[in-house]
Design a protein around this motif. Structure first.
Motif, PDB file in Angstrom:
ATOM      1  N   SER A   1       0.835  -1.198   0.000  1.00  0.00           N
ATOM      2  CA  SER A   1       0.000   0.000   0.000  1.00  0.00           C
ATOM      3  C   SER A   1       0.868   1.246   0.000  1.00  0.00           C
ATOM      4  O   SER A   1       2.051   1.195   0.372  1.00  0.00           O
ATOM      5  N   LYS A   2       0.270   2.346  -0.399  1.00  0.00           N
ATOM      6  CA  LYS A   2       0.968   3.632  -0.407  1.00  0.00           C
ATOM      7  C   LYS A   2       1.382   4.022   1.010  1.00  0.00           C
ATOM      8  O   LYS A   2       2.500   4.488   1.233  1.00  0.00           O
ATOM      9  N   SER A   3       0.478   3.819   1.984  1.00  0.00           N
ATOM     10  CA  SER A   3       0.791   4.224   3.356  1.00  0.00           C
ATOM     11  C   SER A   3       1.935   3.391   3.939  1.00  0.00           C
ATOM     12  O   SER A   3       2.828   3.940   4.601  1.00  0.00           O
ATOM     13  N   ALA A   4       1.947   2.082   3.691  1.00  0.00           N
ATOM     14  CA  ALA A   4       3.038   1.226   4.186  1.00  0.00           C
ATOM     15  C   ALA A   4       4.358   1.640   3.541  1.00  0.00           C
ATOM     16  O   ALA A   4       5.398   1.722   4.216  1.00  0.00           O
ATOM     17  N   PHE A   5       4.317   1.924   2.246  1.00  0.00           N
ATOM     18  CA  PHE A   5       5.511   2.358   1.520  1.00  0.00           C
ATOM     19  C   PHE A   5       6.044   3.664   2.095  1.00  0.00           C
ATOM     20  O   PHE A   5       7.208   3.764   2.479  1.00  0.00           O
ATOM     21  N   ASN A   6       5.176   4.667   2.174  1.00  0.00           N
ATOM     22  CA  ASN A   6       5.615   5.984   2.645  1.00  0.00           C
ATOM     23  C   ASN A   6       6.120   5.953   4.083  1.00  0.00           C
ATOM     24  O   ASN A   6       7.166   6.521   4.386  1.00  0.00           O
ATOM     25  N   SER A   7       5.395   5.285   4.974  1.00  0.00           N
ATOM     26  CA  SER A   7       5.819   5.278   6.381  1.00  0.00           C
ATOM     27  C   SER A   7       7.105   4.480   6.577  1.00  0.00           C
ATOM     28  O   SER A   7       7.995   4.916   7.319  1.00  0.00           O
ATOM     29  N   SER A   8       7.253   3.343   5.906  1.00  0.00           N
ATOM     30  CA  SER A   8       8.489   2.552   6.028  1.00  0.00           C
ATOM     31  C   SER A   8       9.677   3.301   5.445  1.00  0.00           C
ATOM     32  O   SER A   8      10.769   3.289   6.021  1.00  0.00           O
ATOM     33  N   PHE A   9       9.465   3.957   4.309  1.00  0.00           N
ATOM     34  CA  PHE A   9      10.548   4.680   3.663  1.00  0.00           C
ATOM     35  C   PHE A   9      11.041   5.810   4.563  1.00  0.00           C
ATOM     36  O   PHE A   9      12.238   5.974   4.775  1.00  0.00           O
ATOM     37  N   LYS A  10      10.097   6.546   5.122  1.00  0.00           N
ATOM     38  CA  LYS A  10      10.447   7.684   5.998  1.00  0.00           C
ATOM     39  C   LYS A  10      11.143   7.182   7.272  1.00  0.00           C
ATOM     40  O   LYS A  10      12.123   7.772   7.725  1.00  0.00           O
ATOM     41  N   LYS A  11      10.652   6.072   7.821  1.00  0.00           N
ATOM     42  CA  LYS A  11      11.235   5.489   9.030  1.00  0.00           C
ATOM     43  C   LYS A  11      12.694   5.071   8.781  1.00  0.00           C
ATOM     44  O   LYS A  11      13.561   5.283   9.618  1.00  0.00           O
ATOM     45  N   GLU A  12      12.957   4.502   7.622  1.00  0.00           N
ATOM     46  CA  GLU A  12      14.301   4.009   7.284  1.00  0.00           C
ATOM     47  C   GLU A  12      15.274   5.118   6.906  1.00  0.00           C
ATOM     48  O   GLU A  12      16.450   5.052   7.240  1.00  0.00           O
ATOM     49  N   THR A  13      14.789   6.108   6.153  1.00  0.00           N
ATOM     50  CA  THR A  13      15.704   7.093   5.569  1.00  0.00           C
ATOM     51  C   THR A  13      15.610   8.477   6.206  1.00  0.00           C
ATOM     52  O   THR A  13      16.492   9.307   5.991  1.00  0.00           O
ATOM     53  N   GLY A  14      14.513   8.728   6.926  1.00  0.00           N
ATOM     54  CA  GLY A  14      14.292  10.061   7.472  1.00  0.00           C
ATOM     55  C   GLY A  14      13.735  11.031   6.441  1.00  0.00           C
ATOM     56  O   GLY A  14      13.583  12.215   6.704  1.00  0.00           O
TER      57      GLY A  14
END
Length: 132
Positions: free
Chosen positions: A93-106
């Motif tokens: 999902s878009k939300s899983a992608f966006n939140s995981s990406f932000k969590k990993e990379t800032g």
């Protein structure tokens, strides 16, 4: 401190997940992975938690973020929507992608892509053909 044999087993596990592209399956569960690797789910969970300091979901999403970043760096993906790259990497999902990406990379995926484009522009055309 992580035991040497745990680190070796973890490295083998991670290599298998990447080589077999198990992370690209959006609904991958710990039990499914254990079944494929003919392993015990509890032992896999312990190994992932101990060595990576992440739970199973965060560990798989860490690999997916790495794959998304790899895909973003490819010239042929320059114009592709970021969500498509995230879905290609196994996010469901878009939300899983966006939140995981932000969590990993800032950073958000868009911020990361812009930074990547700026770095590539600053590097100039000479570095792109350096290997030729």
């Amino acid at each position: 401190e992580v035991k040497h044999e745990d680190q070796r087993a973890f490295d083998k596990l991670q290599a298998s997940i990447v080589e077999n592209k198990y992370f690209k399956e959006p609904r991958l569960t710990l039990q499914e992975l254990a079944d494929r690797l003919e392993s015990d789910a509890r032992e896999l969970s312990r190994l992932i938690n101990t060595v990576s300091q992440r739970n199973f979901s965060d560990f798989i999403n860490h690999i997916r973020v790495g794959e998304t970043k790899r895909l973003m760096a490819l010239e042929e993906n320059k114009g592709r929507p970021l969500l498509n790259l995230g879905l290609d990497a196994g996010f469901n999902s878009k939300s899983a992608f966006n939140s995981s990406f932000k969590k990993e990379t800032g950073m958000t995926p868009g911020e990361y892509r812009r930074q990547l484009a700026e770095k590539n522009a600053a590097a100039g055309p000479a570095t792109k053909n350096a290997g030729n």
